[in-house]
Design an enzyme around this catalytic site. Structure first.
Site, mmCIF file in Angstrom:
data_model
loop_
_atom_site.group_PDB
_atom_site.id
_atom_site.type_symbol
_atom_site.label_atom_id
_atom_site.label_comp_id
_atom_site.label_asym_id
_atom_site.label_seq_id
_atom_site.Cartn_x
_atom_site.Cartn_y
_atom_site.Cartn_z
ATOM 1 N N ASP A 201 8.938 -1.639 9.567
ATOM 2 C CA ASP A 201 8.213 -0.559 8.905
ATOM 3 C C ASP A 201 7.985 -1.080 7.496
ATOM 4 O OD1 ASP A 201 7.673 1.649 7.181
ATOM 5 O OD2 ASP A 201 8.293 2.975 8.803
ATOM 6 N N HIS A 202 6.750 -1.408 7.165
ATOM 7 C CA HIS A 202 6.538 -2.136 5.913
ATOM 8 C C HIS A 202 6.930 -1.320 4.675
ATOM 9 C CE1 HIS A 202 2.647 -0.021 5.738
ATOM 10 N NE2 HIS A 202 2.602 -0.334 4.472
ATOM 11 N N HIS A 264 6.880 5.940 8.272
ATOM 12 C CA HIS A 264 6.999 5.712 6.827
ATOM 13 C C HIS A 264 7.662 6.887 6.099
ATOM 14 C CE1 HIS A 264 4.476 2.462 7.858
ATOM 15 N NE2 HIS A 264 3.297 2.975 7.564
HETATM 16 C C1 BG6 Z 1 -0.082 1.937 7.984
HETATM 17 C C2 BG6 Z 1 -1.013 2.938 8.615
HETATM 18 O O1 BG6 Z 1 1.128 1.859 8.691
HETATM 19 O O2 BG6 Z 1 0.202 2.333 6.649
HETATM 20 C C3 BG6 Z 1 -2.277 3.072 7.798
HETATM 21 O O3 BG6 Z 1 -1.337 2.529 9.931
HETATM 22 C C4 BG6 Z 1 -1.947 3.397 6.362
HETATM 23 O O4 BG6 Z 1 -3.122 4.081 8.341
HETATM 24 C C5 BG6 Z 1 -0.931 2.399 5.822
HETATM 25 O O5 BG6 Z 1 -3.148 3.340 5.615
HETATM 26 C C6 BG6 Z 1 -0.458 2.794 4.436
HETATM 27 O O6 BG6 Z 1 0.271 1.740 3.903
HETATM 28 P P1 BG6 Z 1 0.354 1.542 2.341
HETATM 29 O O7 BG6 Z 1 1.301 0.404 2.158
HETATM 30 O O8 BG6 Z 1 -1.028 1.250 1.870
HETATM 31 O O9 BG6 Z 1 0.861 2.841 1.806
#
Ligand code: BG6
Length: 512
Positions: A201-202, A264
């Site tokens: 989960d980034h 997230h």
């Molecule tokens: C991804 C989603 O996991 O996270 C995207 O699939 C979303 O829809 C993105 O835009 C948001 O990531 P960040 O790092 O830009 O907040």
């Protein structure tokens, strides 16, 4: 509103931690789905940055695997990605050197010959580059390919090599409901041991997310008040101004709840709400997170709001509605916005509502956690005649992105002969304090996976706990199709009902 900036002297920042402590063993990163956007925009730039910081072993290679026969075009495309998305300035020769480590292997994910050839290629790389049989498989593919790839890696003897390690990183979405997540976990666990599985989960790779734990547990002053006795409620907002960016087919099946809330936002909530772990070991941290998720009361539909964007104006540009997006059903019932009220039933949080909202095409991009504290038991200064006509509660805002930082709002006396109080803000900003922008979350997570550290990755139990919570909501939403979609104008803060959800408790969203 006045602003007091907290400045950190450069010498207080100190040197980065010694590199050798975090240097992975030699190895190969094998990326399945390498022709996709993620590889070019995030993974290759992240690996390049790691190499530039001396955090990759000299004996290292990357193998991109995808169906298309890209031949030499792959390396050129990856170079382009690093230059475009890696914030690289005037370092083209360094990128060229790095690209030397990149190979490409074209195969269909269901073709056994392709796996046999891949195995042979990896063995050849071991001989030529000294990568010692260590492999990190990264599944950057659509979820329908997860099982097949994992099973065939197992069948071809790549899941448990005689020499070296084999680990697998699995991208989200990990399942689309509780049942499918369990099935996928069962499939993966048949081939790989839990210690080999890295569900990514980034958000957990973001500095500001990791800093939530540092803020809470490396400081003495916040933890004593981090509970129901002092906190009135918590808000978590993940607002995006972008739309679905051409990902119609994916988003139609996902929607905001599956795309960002179940993963997230739940990660953010667990860091804010968990008990102090006994150590910073993976099992201790992940164990405390799961306890938080399991303590959340089942979500009733009256505590949910869904929305879908209509055309509007974002950043001065006219944008189309969701139903007009490419490859989206003109009558789509998919939500691009979700707001929820949650309650955690444990001793620390009972009675403290937690409001979440996430959406696309909102007024601006901001991911933020707001802790609103209770007001003093008696308001001494309540007859205000100055510019501010009421005493505002203390707010602690943890800004995950952009303008990463933390601010604390408190009341201060307005200079003058009368006692008037206005809110002011103490503001910590990463960029000013440390002079660096926080890295793309993938850097830290790729490094951790190469080091075998699972602390910032999801465990099977965690994934199933969050799906248990959201599957009933998804089922109920699927049964009762929304009649008012599209129900918010692009460039606003979402449907009116989201204001109602928090407003009926006498509270309001704190929009940044
Ligand atoms: C991804 C989603 O996991 O996270 C995207 O699939 C979303 O829809 C993105 O835009 C948001 O990531 P960040 O790092 O830009 O907040």
């Amino acid at each position: 509103m006045a602003t007091t900036e907290v400045r950190i002297a450069p010498e207080a920042v100190g040197a980065a931690s010694p590199r050798s402590e975090r240097l992975p063993d030699p190895g190969v990163v094998v990326i399945f789905g390498a022709s996709g956007d993620l590889t070019k925009r995030k993974l290759l730039p992240a690996l390049f940055h790691l190499e530039q910081q001396g955090l990759l072993p000299a004996e290292f290679a990357i193998v991109g695997v995808a169906r298309r026969d890209l031949k030499g075009a792959f390396a050129a495309d990856m170079k382009d990605g690093i230059l475009k998305f890696g914030g690289v300035k005037g370092e083209e020769s360094k990128v060229d050197d790095f690209i030397e480590k990149v190979e490409y292997h074209a195969m269909n994910f269901d073709d056994d010959t392709g796996y046999a050839d891949l195995k042979a290629l990896l063995e050849k790389i071991d001989k030529e580059r000294g990568t010692e049989g260590n492999r990190l498989f990264y599944l950057a593919v659509a979820p329908e390919y997860f099982s097949d790839i994992i099973n065939r890696l197992g069948e071809h003897g790549m899941a448990h090599p005689e020499k070296g390690y084999a680990r697998v990183i699995i991208e989200k979405p990990f399942g689309h409901d509780l049942e499918s997540a369990k099935e996928l976990n069962d499939e993966v666990n048949k081939v790989f041991e839990e210690e080999q599985i890295f569900r990514i989960d980034h958000y957990l790779g973001k500095e500001t997310v990791q800093n939530i734990l540092v803020f809470r547990f490396a400081n003495g002053i916040f933890e004593p008040i981090w509970n129901r006795n002092y906190i009135d409620h918590i808000q978590i907002t993940a607002a995006e101004s972008i739309g679905i960016e051409g990902r119609g087919p994916f988003y139609e099946k996902a929607g905001a709840l599956r795309d960002v809330v179940q993963n997230h936002m739940m990660e953010l909530l667990s860091f804010v709400a968990m008990e102090p772990p006994v150590s910073f070991e993976a099992s201790a941290v992940r164990g405390e997170k799961v306890k938080v998720w399991r303590a959340i009361k089942p979500i009733t539909i009256d505590n949910t709001v869904r929305g879908q964007y209509a055309l509007g104006t974002v950043d001065g540009q006219q944008v189309q509605g969701y139903r007009e997006e490419d490859r989206v059903d003109p009558n789509s019932a998919t939500e691009t916005f979700a707001a929820l009220k949650l309650e955690i039933e444990n001793w620390r949080w009972a009675g403290v509502p937690i409001y979440l909202r996430a959406g696309k095409r909102l007024e601006k991009r901001v991911t933020e956690i707001t802790i609103q504290f209770r007001q003093p038991p008696m308001l001494l200064f309540d007859r205000l005649t100055g510019p501010c006509n009421e005493i505002q509660p203390n707010l602690l805002k943890m800004r995950i992105q952009p303008d990463e930082g933390i601010s604390l709002r408190f009341g201060a006396k307005v200079p003058g002969p009368e006692t008037n109080v206005c809110p002011v803000v103490m503001d910590f900003q990463y960029a000013t304090a440390f002079g660096v922008n926080s890295a793309n979350g993938y850097e830290r997570l790729l490094l951790d996976a190469m080091l075998g550290d699972q602390t910032l990755f999801a465990h099977r139990d965690g994934v199933e706990a969050t799906w248990s919570l959201y599957t009933p909501v998804l089922d109920a939403w699927a049964k009762a199709k929304p009649r008012d979609f599209p129900n918010y104008t692009s460039g606003t803060w979402g449907p009116k009902a989201a204001d109602g959800l928090i407003g009926r408790d006498g509270r309001r969203w704190h929009n940044s």
